[in-house]
Design a protein around this motif. Structure first.
Motif, PDB file in Angstrom:
ATOM      1  N   LEU A 399      39.045 -49.331 -23.941  1.00 55.70           N
ATOM      2  CA  LEU A 399      40.023 -49.113 -25.006  1.00 55.70           C
ATOM      3  C   LEU A 399      39.718 -50.010 -26.205  1.00 55.70           C
ATOM      4  CD1 LEU A 399      42.795 -47.826 -25.874  1.00 55.70           C
ATOM      5  CD2 LEU A 399      43.869 -49.806 -24.801  1.00 55.70           C
ATOM      6  N   MET A 400      39.492 -51.302 -25.940  1.00 54.05           N
ATOM      7  CA  MET A 400      39.197 -52.243 -27.014  1.00 54.05           C
ATOM      8  C   MET A 400      37.855 -51.928 -27.681  1.00 54.05           C
ATOM      9  SD  MET A 400      41.790 -54.108 -27.270  1.00 54.05           S
ATOM     10  CE  MET A 400      41.090 -55.221 -28.475  1.00 54.05           C
ATOM     11  N   LYS A 401      36.881 -51.560 -26.884  1.00 51.39           N
ATOM     12  CA  LYS A 401      35.564 -51.236 -27.439  1.00 51.39           C
ATOM     13  C   LYS A 401      35.650 -50.025 -28.354  1.00 51.39           C
ATOM     14  CE  LYS A 401      30.736 -50.777 -25.948  1.00 51.39           C
ATOM     15  NZ  LYS A 401      29.836 -50.787 -24.767  1.00 51.39           N
ATOM     16  N   THR A 402      36.438 -49.043 -27.979  1.00 53.04           N
ATOM     17  CA  THR A 402      36.624 -47.852 -28.810  1.00 53.04           C
ATOM     18  C   THR A 402      37.199 -48.230 -30.171  1.00 53.04           C
ATOM     19  OG1 THR A 402      36.956 -46.415 -26.883  1.00 53.04           O
ATOM     20  CG2 THR A 402      37.819 -45.639 -28.990  1.00 53.04           C
ATOM     21  N   ILE A 403      38.239 -49.051 -30.152  1.00 50.92           N
ATOM     22  CA  ILE A 403      38.883 -49.439 -31.407  1.00 50.92           C
ATOM     23  C   ILE A 403      37.938 -50.242 -32.295  1.00 50.92           C
ATOM     24  CG2 ILE A 403      40.744 -50.832 -32.407  1.00 50.92           C
ATOM     25  CD1 ILE A 403      42.430 -50.099 -29.943  1.00 50.92           C
ATOM     26  N   LEU A 404      37.238 -51.208 -31.703  1.00 51.24           N
ATOM     27  CA  LEU A 404      36.408 -52.116 -32.491  1.00 51.24           C
ATOM     28  C   LEU A 404      35.117 -51.482 -32.990  1.00 51.24           C
ATOM     29  CD1 LEU A 404      36.778 -55.429 -30.443  1.00 51.24           C
ATOM     30  CD2 LEU A 404      37.937 -54.804 -32.554  1.00 51.24           C
ATOM     31  N   THR A 405      34.627 -50.458 -32.305  1.00 54.75           N
ATOM     32  CA  THR A 405      33.319 -49.897 -32.675  1.00 54.75           C
ATOM     33  C   THR A 405      33.383 -48.480 -33.242  1.00 54.75           C
ATOM     34  OG1 THR A 405      32.877 -49.012 -30.450  1.00 54.75           O
ATOM     35  CG2 THR A 405      32.189 -51.285 -30.893  1.00 54.75           C
ATOM     36  N   VAL A 406      34.556 -47.845 -33.218  1.00 52.52           N
ATOM     37  CA  VAL A 406      34.665 -46.458 -33.683  1.00 52.52           C
ATOM     38  C   VAL A 406      35.675 -46.304 -34.817  1.00 52.52           C
ATOM     39  CG1 VAL A 406      35.305 -44.100 -33.020  1.00 52.52           C
ATOM     40  CG2 VAL A 406      33.983 -45.528 -31.440  1.00 52.52           C
ATOM     41  N   CYS A 407      36.826 -46.957 -34.708  1.00 53.87           N
ATOM     42  CA  CYS A 407      37.951 -46.692 -35.624  1.00 53.87           C
ATOM     43  C   CYS A 407      37.810 -47.504 -36.912  1.00 53.87           C
ATOM     44  CB  CYS A 407      39.271 -47.004 -34.929  1.00 53.87           C
ATOM     45  SG  CYS A 407      39.543 -46.001 -33.454  1.00 53.87           S
ATOM     46  N   HIS A 408      37.060 -46.954 -37.850  1.00 59.34           N
ATOM     47  CA  HIS A 408      36.719 -47.708 -39.044  1.00 59.34           C
ATOM     48  C   HIS A 408      37.112 -47.004 -40.345  1.00 59.34           C
ATOM     49  CE1 HIS A 408      33.429 -49.682 -36.354  1.00 59.34           C
ATOM     50  NE2 HIS A 408      34.552 -50.354 -36.296  1.00 59.34           N
ATOM     51  N   VAL A 409      36.287 -46.105 -40.843  1.00 54.88           N
ATOM     52  CA  VAL A 409      36.470 -45.531 -42.178  1.00 54.88           C
ATOM     53  C   VAL A 409      37.211 -44.206 -42.083  1.00 54.88           C
ATOM     54  CG1 VAL A 409      35.299 -44.719 -44.274  1.00 54.88           C
ATOM     55  CG2 VAL A 409      34.382 -46.677 -42.992  1.00 54.88           C
ATOM     56  N   TYR A 410      38.216 -44.046 -42.938  1.00 55.09           N
ATOM     57  CA  TYR A 410      39.045 -42.830 -42.905  1.00 55.09           C
ATOM     58  C   TYR A 410      38.235 -41.592 -43.264  1.00 55.09           C
ATOM     59  CZ  TYR A 410      42.422 -39.301 -44.348  1.00 55.09           C
ATOM     60  OH  TYR A 410      43.126 -38.138 -44.483  1.00 55.09           O
ATOM     61  N   ASN A 411      38.471 -40.539 -42.475  1.00 50.46           N
ATOM     62  CA  ASN A 411      37.906 -39.231 -42.747  1.00 50.46           C
ATOM     63  C   ASN A 411      38.942 -38.195 -42.357  1.00 50.46           C
ATOM     64  OD1 ASN A 411      36.388 -36.683 -41.569  1.00 50.46           O
ATOM     65  ND2 ASN A 411      34.981 -37.610 -43.048  1.00 50.46           N
ATOM     66  N   LYS A 412      39.290 -37.315 -43.265  1.00 49.90           N
ATOM     67  CA  LYS A 412      40.390 -36.386 -43.016  1.00 49.90           C
ATOM     68  C   LYS A 412      40.114 -35.456 -41.848  1.00 49.90           C
ATOM     69  CE  LYS A 412      43.516 -33.191 -45.359  1.00 49.90           C
ATOM     70  NZ  LYS A 412      43.901 -32.565 -46.652  1.00 49.90           N
ATOM     71  N   GLU A 413      38.872 -35.013 -41.706  1.00 51.35           N
ATOM     72  CA  GLU A 413      38.544 -34.071 -40.630  1.00 51.35           C
ATOM     73  C   GLU A 413      38.379 -34.784 -39.290  1.00 51.35           C
ATOM     74  OE1 GLU A 413      36.932 -33.953 -43.670  1.00 51.35           O
ATOM     75  OE2 GLU A 413      38.250 -32.315 -44.297  1.00 51.35           O
ATOM     76  N   GLN A 414      37.757 -35.957 -39.276  1.00 46.47           N
ATOM     77  CA  GLN A 414      37.447 -36.645 -38.028  1.00 46.47           C
ATOM     78  C   GLN A 414      38.414 -37.792 -37.712  1.00 46.47           C
ATOM     79  OE1 GLN A 414      32.910 -36.643 -39.524  1.00 46.47           O
ATOM     80  NE2 GLN A 414      33.164 -37.754 -37.622  1.00 46.47           N
ATOM     81  N   ASN A 415      39.302 -38.121 -38.624  1.00 47.90           N
ATOM     82  CA  ASN A 415      40.188 -39.287 -38.568  1.00 47.90           C
ATOM     83  C   ASN A 415      39.423 -40.569 -38.892  1.00 47.90           C
ATOM     84  OD1 ASN A 415      42.346 -37.645 -37.852  1.00 47.90           O
ATOM     85  ND2 ASN A 415      42.037 -37.974 -35.664  1.00 47.90           N
ATOM     86  N   TYR A 416      38.347 -40.840 -38.149  1.00 50.40           N
ATOM     87  CA  TYR A 416      37.554 -42.049 -38.388  1.00 50.40           C
ATOM     88  C   TYR A 416      36.068 -41.732 -38.359  1.00 50.40           C
ATOM     89  CZ  TYR A 416      41.729 -44.854 -37.238  1.00 50.40           C
ATOM     90  OH  TYR A 416      42.980 -45.422 -37.211  1.00 50.40           O
ATOM     91  N   VAL A 417      35.308 -42.479 -39.173  1.00 52.90           N
ATOM     92  CA  VAL A 417      33.854 -42.504 -39.067  1.00 52.90           C
ATOM     93  C   VAL A 417      33.450 -43.959 -38.849  1.00 52.90           C
ATOM     94  CG1 VAL A 417      31.653 -42.028 -40.191  1.00 52.90           C
ATOM     95  CG2 VAL A 417      33.604 -40.514 -40.589  1.00 52.90           C
ATOM     96  N   ALA A 418      32.598 -44.208 -37.871  1.00 52.66           N
ATOM     97  CA  ALA A 418      32.190 -45.579 -37.541  1.00 52.66           C
ATOM     98  C   ALA A 418      31.277 -46.143 -38.628  1.00 52.66           C
ATOM     99  CB  ALA A 418      31.491 -45.609 -36.188  1.00 52.66           C
ATOM    100  N   PHE A 419      31.344 -47.461 -38.796  1.00 50.46           N
ATOM    101  CA  PHE A 419      30.508 -48.125 -39.791  1.00 50.46           C
ATOM    102  C   PHE A 419      29.027 -47.830 -39.590  1.00 50.46           C
ATOM    103  CE2 PHE A 419      33.904 -51.647 -39.961  1.00 50.46           C
ATOM    104  CZ  PHE A 419      34.544 -51.047 -41.043  1.00 50.46           C
ATOM    105  N   ASP A 420      28.574 -47.840 -38.335  1.00 48.20           N
ATOM    106  CA  ASP A 420      27.138 -47.681 -38.101  1.00 48.20           C
ATOM    107  C   ASP A 420      26.661 -46.257 -38.342  1.00 48.20           C
ATOM    108  OD1 ASP A 420      28.495 -46.806 -35.885  1.00 48.20           O
ATOM    109  OD2 ASP A 420      27.156 -47.720 -34.423  1.00 48.20           O
ATOM    110  N   GLU A 421      27.562 -45.311 -38.522  1.00 52.59           N
ATOM    111  CA  GLU A 421      27.167 -43.972 -38.952  1.00 52.59           C
ATOM    112  C   GLU A 421      26.952 -43.925 -40.455  1.00 52.59           C
ATOM    113  OE1 GLU A 421      29.390 -40.592 -37.539  1.00 52.59           O
ATOM    114  OE2 GLU A 421      30.022 -41.670 -35.739  1.00 52.59           O
ATOM    115  N   LEU A 422      27.771 -44.683 -41.200  1.00 55.77           N
ATOM    116  CA  LEU A 422      27.708 -44.655 -42.663  1.00 55.77           C
ATOM    117  C   LEU A 422      26.692 -45.651 -43.216  1.00 55.77           C
ATOM    118  CD1 LEU A 422      31.523 -44.458 -43.511  1.00 55.77           C
ATOM    119  CD2 LEU A 422      29.855 -42.609 -43.623  1.00 55.77           C
TER     120      LEU A 422
END
Length: 441
Positions: A399-422
């Motif tokens: 749960l913590m790993k998901t929040i810290l490594t995935v829930c980053h930049v807002y995207n309307k379609e995906q909700n979040y885009v991770a930093f390492d994708e951008l």
């Protein structure tokens, strides 16, 4: 998320008629994912070259909705897969659009709203006693046991915050002056100004998971993320490895600037600022006089950092997950934000006791007037009436790993885009967390 039916294609199990856009579609049941009932007599009459064709009898026709962009979150098996991937026990199914917050509140028993002075002051006794025990443990512990003493003491003073939190929501005492006094005193050792926090926290409840308006956690704005390389790196560290202490930045930014408050709030804000200033002016020198700078670090700073760990962690767990959207004000729905957008998370019993059940968080967002000692009874009632819509977890590393490594930049379609994708070249802190953090749920 709820599937969108506008501009969808319909396959009818019966006479092949196409409803015009705008005809009302009634879900067959709250658990149905694709079957709808249409009132046949609501369809428009069809004109032929010679005469009108009308339908003399009302009948119910079964239809299967096939949306252009199917929402897999509506699928039970998919939600179960997401639960496993994200570290949840359950991801709730979407709440129907026609359910209001009042509908949910009306299902709660009246007793959960009742203030009990004995229970309220019992919570104060628990916090004061556990904090005193923590200070004793710090004073007697050898250096190698100090982290355990700090963890206990930091958790104990988090209980002070929860007491002040109840006072701010007017759920601690029937006497509002008593609430303001207790809330101010409870926040003082935390250097948290009570009234500024109360004003901003009320806005969090009114605008939960509303993009740009919520005053708790918000996703990173992409324009801000791209604005400068230095800021980007700071954001990556802040929303990555430093996120369990990011409430310190929130505390500094939101609570000490008089310009952030309405004119009618300023006088009360000044009183709270005076209270925490008095604690710093009197309490800190006394600690240093008795125990030195090292004593100030041992007895105040380290427990305070422990408190901020819980403050940050609780807050982000309560409202942050890849499947929980932030929505603009024109799309936002209060009932969905408070029931579907809030997470119940179970922690070890000693944390739940010292923190007065603050993590039984869904009923608190349904109605902040529920006292902390009634949250479990309210949660049980919500489970009985609305359980399939609720997000629930037991604290775990995944749960913590998901929040810290995935829930980053807002995207309307995906909700979040991770930093390492951008920005993979700047996201070494996120890649590091992915490697070192355990992944078991």
């Amino acid at each position: 998320m709820a599937c969108r039916l506008a501009h969808s294609t319909f396959l009818f199990l019966g006479p092949q008629k196409r409803p015009t856009e705008g005809n009302r579609i009634f879900p067959q049941s709250s658990t149905s994912t694709g079957t709808y009932l249409l009132k046949w007599d609501a369809l428009p009459q069809r004109r032929s070259k010679h005469h009108f064709v009308s339908f003399e009898k009302r009948k119910i026709v079964k239809a299967v909705a096939v949306p252009v962009a199917p929402s897999s979150a509506d699928n039970v098996e998919h939600r179960q897969k997401l639960s496993q991937d994200y570290g949840f026990r359950q991801i709730g199914e979407p709440l129907p659009d026609n359910v209001t917050l009042r509908d949910i509140i009306d299902t709660l028993p009246k007793k959960v709203f009742e203030i009990d002075d004995v229970k309220a002051w019992k919570s104060v006794l628990i916090s004061v006693t556990s904090y005193a025990l923590g200070i004793f443990m710090i004073s007697k512990s050898p250096w190698y046991l100090l982290p355990l003493a700090w963890a206990w003491t930091g958790t104990a003073i988090t209980g002070f915050f929860v007491i002040g939190h109840d006072c701010a929501h007017k759920s601690f005492s029937r006497n509002k002056l008593v609430e303001d006094i207790v809330g101010t005193l409870a926040f003082m050792p935390l250097i948290y100004p009570y009234e500024p926090w109360r004003f901003k926290h009320d806005r969090h409840h009114a605008k939960t998971n509303m993009l740009e308006e919520d005053t708790a956690w918000l996703p990173v704005n992409k324009e801000e993320f791209d604005s400068s390389p230095a800021l980007r790196k700071a954001i990556i560290f802040g929303y990555g490895p430093f996120r369990p202490w990011m409430s310190i930045a929130h505390w500094l930014i939101w609570h000490f600037d008089l310009k952030k408050f309405r004119p009618n709030e300023v006088n009360r804000v000044k009183i709270s600022l005076a209270a925490v200033s008095a604690f710093m002016a009197i309490g800190w020198p006394l600690i240093i006089y008795k125990a030195g700078i090292v004593g100030w670090i041992k007895f105040w700073l380290m427990p305070w950092l422990g408190y901020h760990f819980w403050m940050s962690t609780f807050t982000m767990v309560h409202h942050t997950a890849p499947h929980i959207p932030f929505k603009s004000s024109d799309e936002w729905n209060s009932a969905q934000a408070q029931l579907n957008g809030t997470v119940h998370c179970d922690y070890p019993s000693w944390i739940e006791i010292l923190c007065h059940d603050i993590n039984v968080h869904i009923p608190h967002h349904i109605s902040p007037r529920i006292p902390s000692y009634n949250l479990r009874a309210a949660h049980q009632s919500l489970q009985e009436s609305w359980g399939k819509y609720m997000n629930e977890a037991t604290w775990n590393w995944r749960l913590m790993k998901t929040i810290l490594t995935v829930c980053h930049v807002y995207n309307k379609e995906q909700n979040y885009v991770a930093f390492d994708e951008l920005a993979p070249e700047d996201s070494q802190p996120i890649q590091f967390l992915k490697k070192i953090m355990p992944d078991y749920a």
